[in-house]
Design a protein around this motif. Structure first.
Motif, PDB file in Angstrom:
ATOM      1  N   LYS A  28      -4.023 -29.040 -24.050  1.00  0.00           N
ATOM      2  CA  LYS A  28      -4.006 -30.186 -23.317  1.00  0.00           C
ATOM      3  C   LYS A  28      -4.050 -31.414 -23.777  1.00  0.00           C
ATOM      4  O   LYS A  28      -3.652 -32.599 -23.377  1.00  0.00           O
ATOM      5  N   ALA A  29      -4.555 -31.710 -25.029  1.00  0.00           N
ATOM      6  CA  ALA A  29      -4.690 -32.829 -25.956  1.00  0.00           C
ATOM      7  C   ALA A  29      -3.598 -33.188 -26.465  1.00  0.00           C
ATOM      8  O   ALA A  29      -3.394 -34.178 -27.180  1.00  0.00           O
ATOM      9  N   GLY A  30      -2.546 -32.323 -26.774  1.00  0.00           N
ATOM     10  CA  GLY A  30      -1.346 -32.352 -27.366  1.00  0.00           C
ATOM     11  C   GLY A  30      -1.462 -32.425 -28.906  1.00  0.00           C
ATOM     12  O   GLY A  30      -0.854 -33.067 -29.653  1.00  0.00           O
ATOM     13  N   GLY A  31      -2.421 -31.720 -29.312  1.00  0.00           N
ATOM     14  CA  GLY A  31      -2.727 -31.591 -30.897  1.00  0.00           C
ATOM     15  C   GLY A  31      -1.675 -31.013 -31.547  1.00  0.00           C
ATOM     16  O   GLY A  31      -0.874 -30.426 -31.142  1.00  0.00           O
ATOM     17  N   THR A  32      -1.777 -31.539 -33.006  1.00  0.00           N
ATOM     18  CA  THR A  32      -0.770 -31.060 -33.764  1.00  0.00           C
ATOM     19  C   THR A  32      -1.261 -29.665 -34.625  1.00  0.00           C
ATOM     20  O   THR A  32      -2.490 -29.409 -34.540  1.00  0.00           O
ATOM     21  N   PRO A  33      -0.409 -29.105 -35.203  1.00  0.00           N
ATOM     22  CA  PRO A  33      -0.733 -28.071 -35.784  1.00  0.00           C
ATOM     23  C   PRO A  33      -1.953 -28.248 -36.980  1.00  0.00           C
ATOM     24  O   PRO A  33      -2.570 -27.353 -37.104  1.00  0.00           O
ATOM     25  N   ARG A  34      -1.607 -29.422 -37.702  1.00  0.00           N
ATOM     26  CA  ARG A  34      -2.674 -29.700 -38.748  1.00  0.00           C
ATOM     27  C   ARG A  34      -3.912 -29.903 -38.031  1.00  0.00           C
ATOM     28  O   ARG A  34      -5.273 -29.378 -38.490  1.00  0.00           O
ATOM     29  N   ALA A  35      -4.152 -30.782 -36.835  1.00  0.00           N
ATOM     30  CA  ALA A  35      -5.415 -30.944 -36.267  1.00  0.00           C
ATOM     31  C   ALA A  35      -5.955 -29.549 -35.715  1.00  0.00           C
ATOM     32  O   ALA A  35      -7.386 -29.306 -35.778  1.00  0.00           O
ATOM     33  N   TYR A  36      -5.111 -28.656 -35.212  1.00  0.00           N
ATOM     34  CA  TYR A  36      -5.695 -27.331 -34.669  1.00  0.00           C
ATOM     35  C   TYR A  36      -6.213 -26.512 -35.781  1.00  0.00           C
ATOM     36  O   TYR A  36      -7.319 -25.955 -35.672  1.00  0.00           O
ATOM     37  N   LEU A  37      -5.648 -26.686 -36.955  1.00  0.00           N
ATOM     38  CA  LEU A  37      -6.555 -25.920 -38.238  1.00  0.00           C
ATOM     39  C   LEU A  37      -7.580 -26.508 -38.465  1.00  0.00           C
ATOM     40  O   LEU A  37      -8.663 -25.770 -38.868  1.00  0.00           O
ATOM     41  N   ARG A  38      -7.734 -27.898 -38.533  1.00  0.00           N
ATOM     42  CA  ARG A  38      -8.722 -28.703 -38.917  1.00  0.00           C
ATOM     43  C   ARG A  38      -9.947 -28.094 -37.907  1.00  0.00           C
ATOM     44  O   ARG A  38     -11.345 -27.739 -38.444  1.00  0.00           O
ATOM     45  N   ALA A  97       5.264 -31.505 -20.874  1.00  0.00           N
ATOM     46  CA  ALA A  97       3.890 -31.730 -20.166  1.00  0.00           C
ATOM     47  C   ALA A  97       3.193 -30.241 -20.063  1.00  0.00           C
ATOM     48  O   ALA A  97       2.010 -30.140 -19.693  1.00  0.00           O
ATOM     49  N   ARG A  98       3.836 -29.133 -20.340  1.00  0.00           N
ATOM     50  CA  ARG A  98       3.115 -27.863 -20.482  1.00  0.00           C
ATOM     51  C   ARG A  98       2.808 -27.500 -21.737  1.00  0.00           C
ATOM     52  O   ARG A  98       3.264 -26.524 -22.221  1.00  0.00           O
ATOM     53  N   GLY A  99       2.153 -28.491 -22.593  1.00  0.00           N
ATOM     54  CA  GLY A  99       2.078 -28.133 -24.155  1.00  0.00           C
ATOM     55  C   GLY A  99       1.350 -26.881 -24.021  1.00  0.00           C
ATOM     56  O   GLY A  99       0.155 -26.699 -23.725  1.00  0.00           O
ATOM     57  N   VAL A 100       1.855 -25.813 -24.963  1.00  0.00           N
ATOM     58  CA  VAL A 100       1.092 -24.662 -25.147  1.00  0.00           C
ATOM     59  C   VAL A 100       0.992 -24.292 -26.726  1.00  0.00           C
ATOM     60  O   VAL A 100       1.891 -24.683 -27.291  1.00  0.00           O
ATOM     61  N   ILE A 101       0.152 -23.437 -27.025  1.00  0.00           N
ATOM     62  CA  ILE A 101      -0.140 -23.039 -28.333  1.00  0.00           C
ATOM     63  C   ILE A 101       0.339 -21.469 -28.365  1.00  0.00           C
ATOM     64  O   ILE A 101      -0.624 -20.812 -27.700  1.00  0.00           O
ATOM     65  N   HIS A 102       1.312 -20.973 -28.998  1.00  0.00           N
ATOM     66  CA  HIS A 102       1.631 -19.476 -29.053  1.00  0.00           C
ATOM     67  C   HIS A 102       1.058 -19.132 -30.392  1.00  0.00           C
ATOM     68  O   HIS A 102       1.617 -19.499 -31.361  1.00  0.00           O
ATOM     69  N   CYS A 103       0.292 -18.071 -30.449  1.00  0.00           N
ATOM     70  CA  CYS A 103      -0.211 -17.416 -31.747  1.00  0.00           C
ATOM     71  C   CYS A 103      -0.372 -15.978 -31.946  1.00  0.00           C
ATOM     72  O   CYS A 103      -0.272 -15.201 -30.903  1.00  0.00           O
ATOM     73  N   PHE A 104      -0.268 -15.476 -33.062  1.00  0.00           N
ATOM     74  CA  PHE A 104      -0.794 -14.305 -33.486  1.00  0.00           C
ATOM     75  C   PHE A 104      -1.591 -14.089 -34.723  1.00  0.00           C
ATOM     76  O   PHE A 104      -1.230 -15.014 -35.566  1.00  0.00           O
ATOM     77  N   ASP A 105      -2.481 -13.387 -34.861  1.00  0.00           N
ATOM     78  CA  ASP A 105      -3.210 -13.188 -35.975  1.00  0.00           C
ATOM     79  C   ASP A 105      -3.289 -11.661 -36.343  1.00  0.00           C
ATOM     80  O   ASP A 105      -3.400 -10.929 -35.457  1.00  0.00           O
ATOM     81  N   MET A 106      -3.224 -11.538 -37.560  1.00  0.00           N
ATOM     82  CA  MET A 106      -3.153 -10.117 -38.160  1.00  0.00           C
ATOM     83  C   MET A 106      -4.008 -10.063 -39.264  1.00  0.00           C
ATOM     84  O   MET A 106      -4.353 -10.852 -40.166  1.00  0.00           O
ATOM     85  N   LYS A 107      -4.768  -8.807 -39.490  1.00  0.00           N
ATOM     86  CA  LYS A 107      -5.437  -8.562 -40.559  1.00  0.00           C
ATOM     87  C   LYS A 107      -4.834  -6.873 -40.885  1.00  0.00           C
ATOM     88  O   LYS A 107      -4.790  -5.995 -39.873  1.00  0.00           O
ATOM     89  N   TYR A 108      -4.730  -6.977 -42.237  1.00  0.00           N
ATOM     90  CA  TYR A 108      -4.423  -5.406 -42.787  1.00  0.00           C
ATOM     91  C   TYR A 108      -4.958  -5.314 -44.054  1.00  0.00           C
ATOM     92  O   TYR A 108      -5.125  -6.152 -44.853  1.00  0.00           O
TER      93      TYR A 108
END
Length: 169
Positions: free
Chosen positions: A83-93, A134-145
């Motif tokens: 919604k806020a149009g965040g960047t990958p760097r901002a999301y990680l922070r 307008a439909r900004g979305v963050i598509h993710c996957f996390d894995m642990k192994y």
């Protein structure tokens, strides 16, 4: 004479590694790849269905958590609005749960990030793709192994990572 022994040693090494390489290729080609989608957010990703089975909700966003039968490997696929149009760097922070100095791999681009760490015998890998508009979305996957299985997982993680895409409209 020394060059001869070096070439001989290199040939023996390659012959010794060939069966292992062939086994990894055969493993990859025999994997039952399926596509998981989060239609509400337009997320699509391939995952190895013969390795992972559904195991509930992901910790964040909308999607699915999957586990290997022994519980030692977990895959979470999820999406959330940007919604806020965040960047990958901002999301990680904002969302990174470990100190950045503990990361072994970091790649941050304009439209995605990928991070990985190896600690306590576990590899944690996370990738998020950011789709704009307008439909900004963050598509993710996390894995642990398990870290001891790293070589076996490398090709699988790469395929999952490269398949993470927004749905075609």
């Amino acid at each position: 004479m020394t060059k001869y022994y070096l070439r001989l040693a290199a040939t023996i090494t390659l012959l010794a590694l060939a069966p292992d390489a062939e086994a990894r290729v055969r493993e990859q080609s025999s994997v039952d790849w399926r596509t998981f989608e989060v239609p509400a957010f337009g997320t699509r990703v391939q995952y190895p269905a013969d390795i992972f089975t559904p195991a509930g909700e992901p910790e964040m966003g909308v999607g699915q958590r999957f586990e290997r039968a022994d519980g030692r490997a977990v895959l979470s696929i999820y999406a959330r609005p940007n919604k806020a149009g965040g960047t990958p760097r901002a999301y990680l922070r904002k969302h990174l749960r470990v100190d950045p100095s503990e990361l072994d791999y970091v790649r941050i681009a304009r439209s995605f990030f990928a991070v990985s760490s190896e600690r306590g015998g576990i590899i944690l890998y996370s990738r998020c793709n950011f789709s704009g508009g307008a439909r900004g979305v963050i598509h993710c996957f996390d894995m642990k192994y398990p870290q001891e299985e790293k070589r076996s997982w490398d090709a699988l993680v790469t395929r999952i990572s490269l398949s993470l895409r927004p749905l075609e409209s």
